[in-house]
Every structure is written in C-alpha cells, then in structure tokens.
Design a protein around this motif. Structure first.
Motif, PDB file in Angstrom:
ATOM      1  N   LYS A 191       0.816  -1.218   0.000  1.00 60.52           N
ATOM      2  CA  LYS A 191       0.000   0.000   0.000  1.00 60.52           C
ATOM      3  C   LYS A 191       0.846   1.262   0.000  1.00 60.52           C
ATOM      4  CE  LYS A 191      -4.211   1.739   2.166  1.00 60.52           C
ATOM      5  NZ  LYS A 191      -5.236   1.480   3.221  1.00 60.52           N
ATOM      6  N   ASN A 192       2.031   1.188   0.602  1.00 60.92           N
ATOM      7  CA  ASN A 192       2.874   2.386   0.747  1.00 60.92           C
ATOM      8  C   ASN A 192       4.080   2.414  -0.184  1.00 60.92           C
ATOM      9  OD1 ASN A 192       1.524   3.699   3.137  1.00 60.92           O
ATOM     10  ND2 ASN A 192       1.956   1.692   4.016  1.00 60.92           N
ATOM     11  N   ASP A 193       4.206   1.398  -1.052  1.00 58.25           N
ATOM     12  CA  ASP A 193       5.333   1.356  -1.982  1.00 58.25           C
ATOM     13  C   ASP A 193       4.875   1.836  -3.353  1.00 58.25           C
ATOM     14  OD1 ASP A 193       8.232   0.085  -2.391  1.00 58.25           O
ATOM     15  OD2 ASP A 193       7.005  -0.401  -4.149  1.00 58.25           O
ATOM     16  N   LYS A 194       5.455   2.910  -3.853  1.00 54.04           N
ATOM     17  CA  LYS A 194       5.028   3.489  -5.128  1.00 54.04           C
ATOM     18  C   LYS A 194       5.176   2.512  -6.284  1.00 54.04           C
ATOM     19  CE  LYS A 194       6.008   8.301  -3.871  1.00 54.04           C
ATOM     20  NZ  LYS A 194       6.776   9.535  -4.213  1.00 54.04           N
ATOM     21  N   GLN A 195       6.210   1.693  -6.246  1.00 53.18           N
ATOM     22  CA  GLN A 195       6.492   0.789  -7.364  1.00 53.18           C
ATOM     23  C   GLN A 195       5.464  -0.334  -7.466  1.00 53.18           C
ATOM     24  OE1 GLN A 195      10.391  -0.943  -7.167  1.00 53.18           O
ATOM     25  NE2 GLN A 195      10.250  -1.903  -9.184  1.00 53.18           N
ATOM     26  N   TYR A 196       5.004  -0.840  -6.331  1.00 53.38           N
ATOM     27  CA  TYR A 196       4.129  -2.014  -6.347  1.00 53.38           C
ATOM     28  C   TYR A 196       2.751  -1.755  -5.745  1.00 53.38           C
ATOM     29  CZ  TYR A 196       8.420  -4.463  -7.516  1.00 53.38           C
ATOM     30  OH  TYR A 196       9.562  -4.866  -8.135  1.00 53.38           O
ATOM     31  N   ALA A 197       2.392  -0.493  -5.527  1.00 51.89           N
ATOM     32  CA  ALA A 197       1.115  -0.155  -4.892  1.00 51.89           C
ATOM     33  C   ALA A 197      -0.088  -0.669  -5.695  1.00 51.89           C
ATOM     34  CB  ALA A 197       1.014   1.355  -4.703  1.00 51.89           C
ATOM     35  N   ARG A 198       0.044  -0.733  -7.041  1.00 48.84           N
ATOM     36  CA  ARG A 198      -1.105  -1.150  -7.863  1.00 48.84           C
ATOM     37  C   ARG A 198      -1.493  -2.604  -7.623  1.00 48.84           C
ATOM     38  NH1 ARG A 198      -0.051  -3.169 -13.402  1.00 48.84           N
ATOM     39  NH2 ARG A 198      -1.885  -1.976 -13.972  1.00 48.84           N
ATOM     40  N   TYR A 199      -0.631  -3.384  -6.951  1.00 45.26           N
ATOM     41  CA  TYR A 199      -0.940  -4.792  -6.697  1.00 45.26           C
ATOM     42  C   TYR A 199      -1.567  -5.011  -5.321  1.00 45.26           C
ATOM     43  CZ  TYR A 199       1.896  -5.283 -10.828  1.00 45.26           C
ATOM     44  OH  TYR A 199       2.377  -5.154 -12.108  1.00 45.26           O
ATOM     45  N   ASN A 272     -11.341   0.673  -6.759  1.00 44.30           N
ATOM     46  CA  ASN A 272     -10.032   1.248  -7.089  1.00 44.30           C
ATOM     47  C   ASN A 272      -9.539   0.731  -8.441  1.00 44.30           C
ATOM     48  OD1 ASN A 272      -9.983   2.616  -4.663  1.00 44.30           O
ATOM     49  ND2 ASN A 272      -8.728   1.075  -3.618  1.00 44.30           N
ATOM     50  N   MET A 273      -9.707  -0.554  -8.683  1.00 46.43           N
ATOM     51  CA  MET A 273      -9.247  -1.134  -9.949  1.00 46.43           C
ATOM     52  C   MET A 273     -10.045  -0.606 -11.133  1.00 46.43           C
ATOM     53  SD  MET A 273      -8.145  -5.095  -9.218  1.00 46.43           S
ATOM     54  CE  MET A 273      -9.344  -5.515  -7.984  1.00 46.43           C
ATOM     55  N   ASN A 306       1.354 -12.055 -15.104  1.00 43.73           N
ATOM     56  CA  ASN A 306       1.452 -10.616 -14.902  1.00 43.73           C
ATOM     57  C   ASN A 306       1.294 -10.231 -13.436  1.00 43.73           C
ATOM     58  OD1 ASN A 306      -0.496 -10.459 -17.861  1.00 43.73           O
ATOM     59  ND2 ASN A 306       1.700  -9.971 -17.747  1.00 43.73           N
ATOM     60  N   LEU A 307       0.830 -11.174 -12.623  1.00 42.53           N
ATOM     61  CA  LEU A 307       0.673 -10.934 -11.193  1.00 42.53           C
ATOM     62  C   LEU A 307       1.744 -11.654 -10.377  1.00 42.53           C
ATOM     63  CD1 LEU A 307      -3.209 -11.335 -10.996  1.00 42.53           C
ATOM     64  CD2 LEU A 307      -1.897  -9.222 -11.269  1.00 42.53           C
ATOM     65  N   GLU A 308       2.136 -12.833 -10.834  1.00 41.75           N
ATOM     66  CA  GLU A 308       3.122 -13.632 -10.094  1.00 41.75           C
ATOM     67  C   GLU A 308       4.488 -12.946 -10.046  1.00 41.75           C
ATOM     68  OE1 GLU A 308       3.080 -17.284 -12.181  1.00 41.75           O
ATOM     69  OE2 GLU A 308       1.124 -17.930 -11.403  1.00 41.75           O
ATOM     70  N   VAL A 309       4.941 -12.458 -11.201  1.00 43.57           N
ATOM     71  CA  VAL A 309       6.281 -11.869 -11.280  1.00 43.57           C
ATOM     72  C   VAL A 309       6.418 -10.621 -10.416  1.00 43.57           C
ATOM     73  CG1 VAL A 309       7.993 -10.828 -12.818  1.00 43.57           C
ATOM     74  CG2 VAL A 309       6.748 -12.883 -13.543  1.00 43.57           C
ATOM     75  N   PRO A 310       5.527  -9.628 -10.549  1.00 46.42           N
ATOM     76  CA  PRO A 310       5.696  -8.431  -9.705  1.00 46.42           C
ATOM     77  C   PRO A 310       5.530  -8.710  -8.215  1.00 46.42           C
ATOM     78  CG  PRO A 310       3.644  -8.338 -10.951  1.00 46.42           C
ATOM     79  CD  PRO A 310       4.423  -9.454 -11.519  1.00 46.42           C
ATOM     80  N   LEU A 311       4.665  -9.676  -7.855  1.00 47.45           N
ATOM     81  CA  LEU A 311       4.498  -9.995  -6.438  1.00 47.45           C
ATOM     82  C   LEU A 311       5.787 -10.599  -5.885  1.00 47.45           C
ATOM     83  CD1 LEU A 311       2.719 -10.066  -3.970  1.00 47.45           C
ATOM     84  CD2 LEU A 311       1.785 -12.257  -4.749  1.00 47.45           C
ATOM     85  N   LYS A 312       6.417 -11.446  -6.681  1.00 49.53           N
ATOM     86  CA  LYS A 312       7.703 -12.026  -6.269  1.00 49.53           C
ATOM     87  C   LYS A 312       8.753 -10.934  -6.100  1.00 49.53           C
ATOM     88  CE  LYS A 312      11.235 -15.336  -7.762  1.00 49.53           C
ATOM     89  NZ  LYS A 312      11.639 -16.312  -8.830  1.00 49.53           N
ATOM     90  N   LYS A 313       8.784  -9.992  -7.025  1.00 48.19           N
ATOM     91  CA  LYS A 313       9.754  -8.894  -6.951  1.00 48.19           C
ATOM     92  C   LYS A 313       9.465  -7.983  -5.766  1.00 48.19           C
ATOM     93  CE  LYS A 313      10.948  -8.715 -11.868  1.00 48.19           C
ATOM     94  NZ  LYS A 313      10.933  -7.889 -13.101  1.00 48.19           N
ATOM     95  N   ALA A 314       8.176  -7.810  -5.453  1.00 48.07           N
ATOM     96  CA  ALA A 314       7.808  -6.967  -4.316  1.00 48.07           C
ATOM     97  C   ALA A 314       8.302  -7.586  -3.009  1.00 48.07           C
ATOM     98  CB  ALA A 314       6.294  -6.781  -4.273  1.00 48.07           C
ATOM     99  N   VAL A 315       8.145  -8.892  -2.871  1.00 54.77           N
ATOM    100  CA  VAL A 315       8.616  -9.588  -1.671  1.00 54.77           C
ATOM    101  C   VAL A 315      10.137  -9.498  -1.577  1.00 54.77           C
ATOM    102  CG1 VAL A 315       8.836 -11.859  -0.566  1.00 54.77           C
ATOM    103  CG2 VAL A 315       6.636 -11.151  -1.543  1.00 54.77           C
ATOM    104  N   THR A 316      10.815  -9.645  -2.715  1.00 54.43           N
ATOM    105  CA  THR A 316      12.276  -9.531  -2.740  1.00 54.43           C
ATOM    106  C   THR A 316      12.715  -8.141  -2.298  1.00 54.43           C
ATOM    107  OG1 THR A 316      12.448 -11.153  -4.536  1.00 54.43           O
ATOM    108  CG2 THR A 316      14.330  -9.685  -4.206  1.00 54.43           C
ATOM    109  N   LYS A 317      12.020  -7.143  -2.773  1.00 51.84           N
ATOM    110  CA  LYS A 317      12.346  -5.763  -2.402  1.00 51.84           C
ATOM    111  C   LYS A 317      12.132  -5.550  -0.909  1.00 51.84           C
ATOM    112  CE  LYS A 317      11.266  -0.911  -3.393  1.00 51.84           C
ATOM    113  NZ  LYS A 317      10.456   0.037  -4.201  1.00 51.84           N
TER     114      LYS A 317
END
Length: 394
Positions: A191-199, A272-273, A306-317
């Motif tokens: 919710k507070n990360d600009k890069q991954y907030a859309r997920y 929101n979506m 399109n959802l799996e990859v960014p979620l994985k990257k968000a957790v890594t971040k």
C-alpha cells in the motif's frame, strides 16, 4: 513330412514362420484389431519364444502388438482422451509429457517395463537432480496412462502403481497458509510502496474471496453487483504458453460457477481497480467480452504471470529492506490456500467452504486447508473453558 517348409538347417518351419534371406526368422499373424503384424528373431529358438509370449498374451486377452508401443506413444494416446478437459489442465499435462519425452527411458516398450524398472528410473532421476514435485507430476500422468493400457487389454499390471515416498525422498517445501502477521506486513508494504502499490488491491481481492487467479483475471465489470455486494464467477482468462493469444474459458469445474460475497475491503479494492482501468483509452475485447478489471501498462488484460512476477519482486524488495523480518515466498495462489484455511479455522462448515472455493470434491478443499498451531491452541482453550463452565454449573 513331404512338402513341409524347412529352413537352411533342415528344420521344419511351422505355420506363419519363415526364414529371411539375411538369415533372420520372422513370424506373421493377425492381431486382435485385425491388422497384420510381423516380428523377427535372429534364431528359430528365439522366434518361437516370442511366439509363446504372443500366445500367452492372446490367452489373457492382451494385445501383444499394442504392448510394443513406447511409453511416449502411450502417453500421447492418453492425452488425446484428455483433450476435453479444461485448457489449463491439458496444458499442464502436455508440459509433463514433453519433459518425459526427453528421458531415454520413455522410448521403452510398455510391455517391457516392470515396477522395479519404473522405481529405479525415478530413483535415478532424483539422484541426478529432479525435484520430488517433478517426479510426482510424471507419476500423475504415467499411472493413469498405464491404467488405460490395462483397460485396453494391452497389459496385465501397472508398473507405476507404487507410493512415491517408497522410492524417492520428499524434498518439497511445504506450502503454508499466510499468517495474519505476514498478511498485515505484506499489505502495508504494498500500500505504501510506489512501485508495487497497484498490486495491493489485487492481493486484497484474492485474499478475501479465495477465487482462482485465472478467475480473477477473467472478471469484468458486468460480473460485479455493488448494490447486492456479489461477485459472479463464471469464466477464467488464460493465455497460451507461447503468449500468442488469450483464451477465455468456462470455470475449471461446474462447481466453479458460483457467486461470492463482496466485503467492504473487497468492494473498495474493486472500485479502485475500475477507476484505474478507466484511465485506459481503449478497453480490450477477448472473445467479444470487454470490461476486464485490471490491465497491463500496455493495455492488455492481466493473466497469472502478470501478477506472479511483480508480487515475487515486491517480496524480494521488502526482504532487502527488512532483513530483520523476512517475508516467506508468496504467490497469488497462496492467497487461495490462506482463504480456505481461514474459513475452516474460523468454523465455517466444509460444505460451505467447498462451495466458496468452487471445488467439486470436498477432499480437494481439505488439501487447501493448512492447520495453524496457534489457532488450534486457541480453539482447544475455548472448548476446555466451555466444558469447565458446564461442569461448574452442574
């Protein structure tokens, strides 16, 4: 004996036997399907041994020639019967078949494979680095394929009828439902990360509805009733493995056609979506259907990857920024496991949970349930308190 055919050594040849010009022997016969078949042997004794095998097969109602097909050929025949299953299932089975084809063992004739052969093959594959989950997938395809061969009178026994843990060690990392602490940490970060907030909104919807990722991707605005607070699950959106085109299909099972409740949090995230989607100039159409809830930055409907990859990257971040409090591996599908576990742990009946999950079989629902030790302790304490109060009142 006059007039009997003989080989070059003067031995009498039986009916359907003959000696070739190259010195080999052959036997011709008509199989149970009415087709002419021929097998060969370097010596007459070996030829007659094969004739005995043929006769035993015929006596047992087994197709000797059919048993000569390779494992790969059998798997392809089995997959042809699976063609009417849902697209994702067929695709998964085909990927397993493609992997099996790379194994030299798969070129063997099905009639020559024993249970010991199959077990040794699995052991060797694990020794050379194959994961337990991969071997389990192979067995999930091969066992029913060989069962089909038995039903077709090609074989007597199934060489893949054995327990996996009897031949290979289970190195699979157990999938656990997310704890409340992990959920809170993840949602706060998104919710507070600009890069991954859309997920963030995607995770909320999946977490509090338990729908399949493909069902979420297939949702359109017409499936939402904000007044009645319902979500209609009636299709799924997929994309071919090569990315060539989208595929819209009915739900995975008939039980998948269902209506889900829309909580306040889910309602807010869906709104929101929709607002985000309306910023797109063009609304894509798939099989004459439009209004998909979430689009990629290129304007296409999202699919699972399109959802799996960014979620994985968000957790890594997140983990890189918070090494003192790491998040576990999280995929969109784990939200479905978490939803199911939470329903059952909170006292929702198995039939009702099964209906919400869209499962045809209650046993499938139970495989999604992950007992929680903390909740189990709390439940135990609650029941004991009730019993103590009941005894005290007597």
């Amino acid at each position: 004996m006059a007039g009997k055919r003989k080989d070059k050594k003067g031995r009498i040849l039986l009916k359907n036997e003959s000696e070739r010009s190259d010195g080999r022997y052959q036997y011709r016969y008509t199989d149970v399907f009415g087709k002419r078949q021929t097998f060969y042997a370097p010596t007459l004794d070996e030829l007659r041994q094969k004739e005995k095998e043929l006769q035993r097969a015929l006596d047992n109602g087994i197709s000797y020639s059919g048993g000569k097909m390779t494992i790969n050929e059998l798997v392809e025949k089995y997959l042809a019967l699976k063609s009417r299953k849902c697209y994702s299932t067929v695709t998964t089975y085909q990927s397993w078949a493609d992997s099996i084809k790379q194994e030299p063992f798969s070129q063997r004739s099905i009639c020559d494979v024993t249970k010991q052969d199959a077990q040794l093959w699995f052991q060797k594959m694990q020794e050379t680095g194959r994961a337990y989950s991969t071997l389990s997938a192979y067995k999930k395809l091969l066992k029913p394929a060989f069962s089909m061969a038995i039903d077709s009178k090609l074989l007597l026994q199934n060489p893949f009828d054995f327990r996996m843990d009897s031949v290979a060690s289970n190195d699979t990392v157990k999938r656990n439902a997310l704890t409340d602490e992990v959920i809170t940490t993840l949602l706060d970060f998104l919710k507070n990360d600009k890069q991954y907030a859309r997920y963030y909104d995607v995770c909320v919807v999946l977490l509090y509805t338990g729908m399949r990722v493909s069902e979420f991707c297939g949702l359109t605005t017409s499936d939402l009733d904000f007044e009645q607070r319902t979500i209609s699950i009636n299709k799924q959106l997929l994309r071919r493995n090569d990315g060539s085109r989208y595929i819209q299909r009915m739900t995975k099972t008939k039980a998948g056609m269902r209506t889900l409740f829309m909580s306040d949090a889910v309602s807010e995230s869906l709104h929101n979506m929709i607002r985000e989607r309306e910023k797109q100039k063009v609304s894509p159409m798939i099989d004459q259907c439009g209004g998909f809830l979430m689009l990629t930055r290129q304007g296409n409907p999202v699919v699972a990857c399109n959802l799996e990859v960014p979620l994985k990257k968000a957790v890594t971040k997140y983990n890189a920024e918070h090494p003192e409090k790491l998040l576990p591996r999280i995929t969109p599908h784990i939200f479905r496991h978490t939803f199911c576990s939470n329903m059952l742990n909170d006292g929702v009946s198995l039939p009702n949970t099964q209906a919400m999950m869209g499962h045809e079989n209650p046993n499938t629902t139970l495989t999604y349930a992950h007992p929680d030790a903390t909740q189990a302790m709390a439940e135990m304490a609650r029941i004991n308190r009730q019993r103590e109060q009941a005894r005290a009142s007597v």
